[in-house]
Design a protein around this motif. Structure first.
Motif, PDB file in Angstrom:
ATOM      1  N   SER A 172       0.830  -1.204   0.000  1.00  0.00           N
ATOM      2  CA  SER A 172       0.000   0.000   0.000  1.00  0.00           C
ATOM      3  C   SER A 172       0.864   1.253   0.000  1.00  0.00           C
ATOM      4  CB  SER A 172      -0.942   0.024   1.208  1.00  0.00           C
ATOM      5  OG  SER A 172      -1.902  -0.998   1.083  1.00  0.00           O
ATOM      6  N   ARG A 173       1.993   1.195   0.697  1.00  0.00           N
ATOM      7  CA  ARG A 173       2.928   2.325   0.687  1.00  0.00           C
ATOM      8  C   ARG A 173       3.467   2.526  -0.724  1.00  0.00           C
ATOM      9  NH1 ARG A 173       8.048   1.599   4.358  1.00  0.00           N
ATOM     10  NH2 ARG A 173       8.216  -0.151   2.961  1.00  0.00           N
ATOM     11  N   THR A 174       3.814   1.419  -1.379  1.00  0.00           N
ATOM     12  CA  THR A 174       4.312   1.496  -2.752  1.00  0.00           C
ATOM     13  C   THR A 174       3.259   2.118  -3.661  1.00  0.00           C
ATOM     14  OG1 THR A 174       5.666  -0.469  -2.386  1.00  0.00           O
ATOM     15  CG2 THR A 174       5.230   0.138  -4.673  1.00  0.00           C
ATOM     16  N   ILE A 175       2.019   1.689  -3.512  1.00  0.00           N
ATOM     17  CA  ILE A 175       0.922   2.223  -4.324  1.00  0.00           C
ATOM     18  C   ILE A 175       0.778   3.729  -4.091  1.00  0.00           C
ATOM     19  CG2 ILE A 175      -1.614   2.221  -4.541  1.00  0.00           C
ATOM     20  CD1 ILE A 175      -1.414  -0.874  -4.049  1.00  0.00           C
ATOM     21  N   ALA A 176       0.803   4.150  -2.838  1.00  0.00           N
ATOM     22  CA  ALA A 176       0.659   5.576  -2.521  1.00  0.00           C
ATOM     23  C   ALA A 176       1.806   6.387  -3.117  1.00  0.00           C
ATOM     24  CB  ALA A 176       0.598   5.777  -1.009  1.00  0.00           C
ATOM     25  N   LEU A 177       3.029   5.880  -3.027  1.00  0.00           N
ATOM     26  CA  LEU A 177       4.181   6.581  -3.600  1.00  0.00           C
ATOM     27  C   LEU A 177       4.054   6.708  -5.110  1.00  0.00           C
ATOM     28  CD1 LEU A 177       7.215   5.059  -1.663  1.00  0.00           C
ATOM     29  CD2 LEU A 177       6.560   7.467  -1.734  1.00  0.00           C
ATOM     30  N   LEU A 178       3.710   5.612  -5.757  1.00  0.00           N
ATOM     31  CA  LEU A 178       3.607   5.630  -7.211  1.00  0.00           C
ATOM     32  C   LEU A 178       2.531   6.602  -7.693  1.00  0.00           C
ATOM     33  CD1 LEU A 178       3.882   1.797  -7.966  1.00  0.00           C
ATOM     34  CD2 LEU A 178       5.631   3.541  -8.380  1.00  0.00           C
ATOM     35  N   ASP A 226       4.869   9.963  -7.543  1.00  0.00           N
ATOM     36  CA  ASP A 226       5.365   9.829  -8.914  1.00  0.00           C
ATOM     37  C   ASP A 226       4.349  10.284  -9.960  1.00  0.00           C
ATOM     38  OD1 ASP A 226       7.695   8.784  -7.914  1.00  0.00           O
ATOM     39  OD2 ASP A 226       7.047   6.705  -8.152  1.00  0.00           O
ATOM     40  N   GLY A 227       3.086  10.426  -9.551  1.00  0.00           N
ATOM     41  CA  GLY A 227       2.071  10.909 -10.468  1.00  0.00           C
ATOM     42  C   GLY A 227       1.564   9.881 -11.463  1.00  0.00           C
ATOM     43  N   LEU A 228       1.754   8.587 -11.187  1.00  0.00           N
ATOM     44  CA  LEU A 228       1.245   7.558 -12.093  1.00  0.00           C
ATOM     45  C   LEU A 228      -0.274   7.484 -11.978  1.00  0.00           C
ATOM     46  CD1 LEU A 228       4.274   6.751 -12.061  1.00  0.00           C
ATOM     47  CD2 LEU A 228       3.536   4.382 -12.069  1.00  0.00           C
ATOM     48  N   THR A 229      -0.917   7.152 -13.081  1.00  0.00           N
ATOM     49  CA  THR A 229      -2.367   6.957 -13.068  1.00  0.00           C
ATOM     50  C   THR A 229      -2.685   5.669 -12.326  1.00  0.00           C
ATOM     51  OG1 THR A 229      -2.395   5.656 -15.099  1.00  0.00           O
ATOM     52  CG2 THR A 229      -2.576   8.077 -15.331  1.00  0.00           C
ATOM     53  N   LEU A 230      -3.943   5.477 -11.983  1.00  0.00           N
ATOM     54  CA  LEU A 230      -4.347   4.234 -11.313  1.00  0.00           C
ATOM     55  C   LEU A 230      -4.031   3.024 -12.188  1.00  0.00           C
ATOM     56  CD1 LEU A 230      -7.784   5.298  -9.767  1.00  0.00           C
ATOM     57  CD2 LEU A 230      -5.565   5.136  -8.628  1.00  0.00           C
ATOM     58  N   GLU A 231      -4.224   3.175 -13.498  1.00  0.00           N
ATOM     59  CA  GLU A 231      -3.949   2.082 -14.427  1.00  0.00           C
ATOM     60  C   GLU A 231      -2.452   1.742 -14.432  1.00  0.00           C
ATOM     61  OE1 GLU A 231      -5.748   4.826 -15.187  1.00  0.00           O
ATOM     62  OE2 GLU A 231      -7.741   3.923 -15.347  1.00  0.00           O
ATOM     63  N   GLN A 232      -1.615   2.761 -14.445  1.00  0.00           N
ATOM     64  CA  GLN A 232      -0.168   2.535 -14.438  1.00  0.00           C
ATOM     65  C   GLN A 232       0.275   1.888 -13.133  1.00  0.00           C
ATOM     66  OE1 GLN A 232       0.752   6.653 -15.220  1.00  0.00           O
ATOM     67  NE2 GLN A 232       1.494   6.192 -17.290  1.00  0.00           N
ATOM     68  N   ALA A 269      -1.543   0.034 -11.170  1.00  0.00           N
ATOM     69  CA  ALA A 269      -2.047  -1.345 -11.189  1.00  0.00           C
ATOM     70  C   ALA A 269      -1.105  -2.255 -11.964  1.00  0.00           C
ATOM     71  CB  ALA A 269      -3.451  -1.380 -11.798  1.00  0.00           C
ATOM     72  N   GLU A 270      -0.604  -1.773 -13.099  1.00  0.00           N
ATOM     73  CA  GLU A 270       0.315  -2.574 -13.907  1.00  0.00           C
ATOM     74  C   GLU A 270       1.629  -2.818 -13.162  1.00  0.00           C
ATOM     75  OE1 GLU A 270       2.835  -2.255 -18.029  1.00  0.00           O
ATOM     76  OE2 GLU A 270       0.948  -1.165 -17.905  1.00  0.00           O
ATOM     77  N   VAL A 271       2.149  -1.782 -12.509  1.00  0.00           N
ATOM     78  CA  VAL A 271       3.434  -1.900 -11.806  1.00  0.00           C
ATOM     79  C   VAL A 271       3.338  -2.864 -10.634  1.00  0.00           C
ATOM     80  CG1 VAL A 271       5.121  -0.652 -10.378  1.00  0.00           C
ATOM     81  CG2 VAL A 271       4.322   0.349 -12.516  1.00  0.00           C
ATOM     82  N   VAL A 272       2.265  -2.763  -9.838  1.00  0.00           N
ATOM     83  CA  VAL A 272       2.175  -3.582  -8.619  1.00  0.00           C
ATOM     84  C   VAL A 272       1.456  -4.909  -8.834  1.00  0.00           C
ATOM     85  CG1 VAL A 272       2.342  -1.600  -7.075  1.00  0.00           C
ATOM     86  CG2 VAL A 272       0.087  -2.442  -7.753  1.00  0.00           C
ATOM     87  N   GLY A 273       0.894  -5.109 -10.016  1.00  0.00           N
ATOM     88  CA  GLY A 273       0.259  -6.394 -10.299  1.00  0.00           C
ATOM     89  C   GLY A 273      -1.119  -6.561  -9.671  1.00  0.00           C
ATOM     90  N   LEU A 274      -1.844  -5.464  -9.497  1.00  0.00           N
ATOM     91  CA  LEU A 274      -3.215  -5.515  -8.993  1.00  0.00           C
ATOM     92  C   LEU A 274      -4.152  -4.960 -10.052  1.00  0.00           C
ATOM     93  CD1 LEU A 274      -2.857  -4.072  -5.355  1.00  0.00           C
ATOM     94  CD2 LEU A 274      -3.327  -6.436  -5.982  1.00  0.00           C
ATOM     95  N   SER A 275      -5.453  -5.148  -9.817  1.00  0.00           N
ATOM     96  CA  SER A 275      -6.441  -4.518 -10.699  1.00  0.00           C
ATOM     97  C   SER A 275      -6.562  -3.056 -10.306  1.00  0.00           C
ATOM     98  CB  SER A 275      -7.798  -5.210 -10.532  1.00  0.00           C
ATOM     99  OG  SER A 275      -8.291  -4.983  -9.215  1.00  0.00           O
ATOM    100  N   VAL A 276      -7.146  -2.259 -11.185  1.00  0.00           N
ATOM    101  CA  VAL A 276      -7.367  -0.843 -10.889  1.00  0.00           C
ATOM    102  C   VAL A 276      -8.262  -0.708  -9.658  1.00  0.00           C
ATOM    103  CG1 VAL A 276      -8.374   1.322 -11.739  1.00  0.00           C
ATOM    104  CG2 VAL A 276      -6.991  -0.083 -13.269  1.00  0.00           C
ATOM    105  N   SER A 277      -9.286  -1.565  -9.557  1.00  0.00           N
ATOM    106  CA  SER A 277     -10.169  -1.491  -8.385  1.00  0.00           C
ATOM    107  C   SER A 277      -9.406  -1.875  -7.111  1.00  0.00           C
ATOM    108  CB  SER A 277     -11.410  -2.367  -8.571  1.00  0.00           C
ATOM    109  OG  SER A 277     -11.063  -3.720  -8.680  1.00  0.00           O
ATOM    110  N   GLY A 278      -8.451  -2.791  -7.214  1.00  0.00           N
ATOM    111  CA  GLY A 278      -7.622  -3.146  -6.059  1.00  0.00           C
ATOM    112  C   GLY A 278      -6.760  -1.981  -5.609  1.00  0.00           C
ATOM    113  N   VAL A 279      -6.198  -1.256  -6.567  1.00  0.00           N
ATOM    114  CA  VAL A 279      -5.389  -0.064  -6.257  1.00  0.00           C
ATOM    115  C   VAL A 279      -6.276   0.991  -5.619  1.00  0.00           C
ATOM    116  CG1 VAL A 279      -4.103   1.858  -7.281  1.00  0.00           C
ATOM    117  CG2 VAL A 279      -3.637  -0.492  -8.016  1.00  0.00           C
ATOM    118  N   ARG A 280      -7.446   1.210  -6.201  1.00  0.00           N
ATOM    119  CA  ARG A 280      -8.389   2.198  -5.665  1.00  0.00           C
ATOM    120  C   ARG A 280      -8.779   1.843  -4.231  1.00  0.00           C
ATOM    121  NH1 ARG A 280     -11.885   2.118  -9.877  1.00  0.00           N
ATOM    122  NH2 ARG A 280     -10.827   3.720 -11.060  1.00  0.00           N
ATOM    123  N   LYS A 281      -9.008   0.567  -3.967  1.00  0.00           N
ATOM    124  CA  LYS A 281      -9.393   0.105  -2.632  1.00  0.00           C
ATOM    125  C   LYS A 281      -8.265   0.355  -1.628  1.00  0.00           C
ATOM    126  CE  LYS A 281     -10.937  -4.022  -0.186  1.00  0.00           C
ATOM    127  NZ  LYS A 281     -11.218  -5.459  -0.312  1.00  0.00           N
TER     128      LYS A 281
END
Length: 161
Positions: free
Chosen positions: A116-122, A126-132, A134-146
């Protein structure tokens, strides 16, 4: 890359500059970034028989992020030197502000998985979109959003007296 071991040398030549940029961005120290960048490819080399990277840039970006975050966390655990203390004091905008922020972030991230820390940093740093992300961390966009929603809720709970 699906035919056995990863070609670490080819990946290093192609993606080495990207990995180094990521390490510089997170560590903000050239020597530490160079060391971390090398660690990324050493880890890859050690595990090349077991790994398959369909999206090598995302895969290496995630490994570099994790290596750097681990180094930052390990650095915090070590006793600080007088120079570190002086640097912290000198760089704080107001007395104690930086320390308060670090304590709050430690409390926040301590309640959630490291990813979750990695997701928040990215996403936020870093300004990555939710889609980007999700691709980097290997989760779905809804998983990142959650995960981000969970961090926001925890932060609101912490702010409430």
């Amino acid at each position: 890359m699906g035919n056995g071991a990863l070609d670490v040398e080819a990946l290093s030549q192609r993606y080495g500059p990207m990995v180094l940029r990521r390490c510089r961005q997170l560590l903000r120290d050239e020597d530490a970034a160079m060391d971390a960048s090398q660690d990324v490819f050493v880890r890859l080399l050690e595990r090349r028989e077991r790994l398959e990277a369909r999206y090598p840039s995302s895969f290496l970006y995630r490994i570099a992020t994790n290596v750097c975050l681990n180094r930052i966390r390990d650095q915090k655990r070590r006793p600080t030197t007088d120079d570190d203390v002086l640097l912290t004091i000198a760089s704080a905008e107001t007395p104690g502000a930086r320390e308060e922020a670090m304590v709050m972030l430690d409390r926040l991230f301590g309640r959630h998985p490291v990813s979750s820390r990695t997701i928040a940093l990215l996403h936020h740093l870093d300004g990555l979109t939710l889609e980007q992300v999700a691709e980097v961390v290997g989760l779905s966009v809804s998983g990142v959003r959650k995960r981000l929603r969970g961090l926001r809720l925890t932060l609101k709970e912490m702010e409430t007296p």
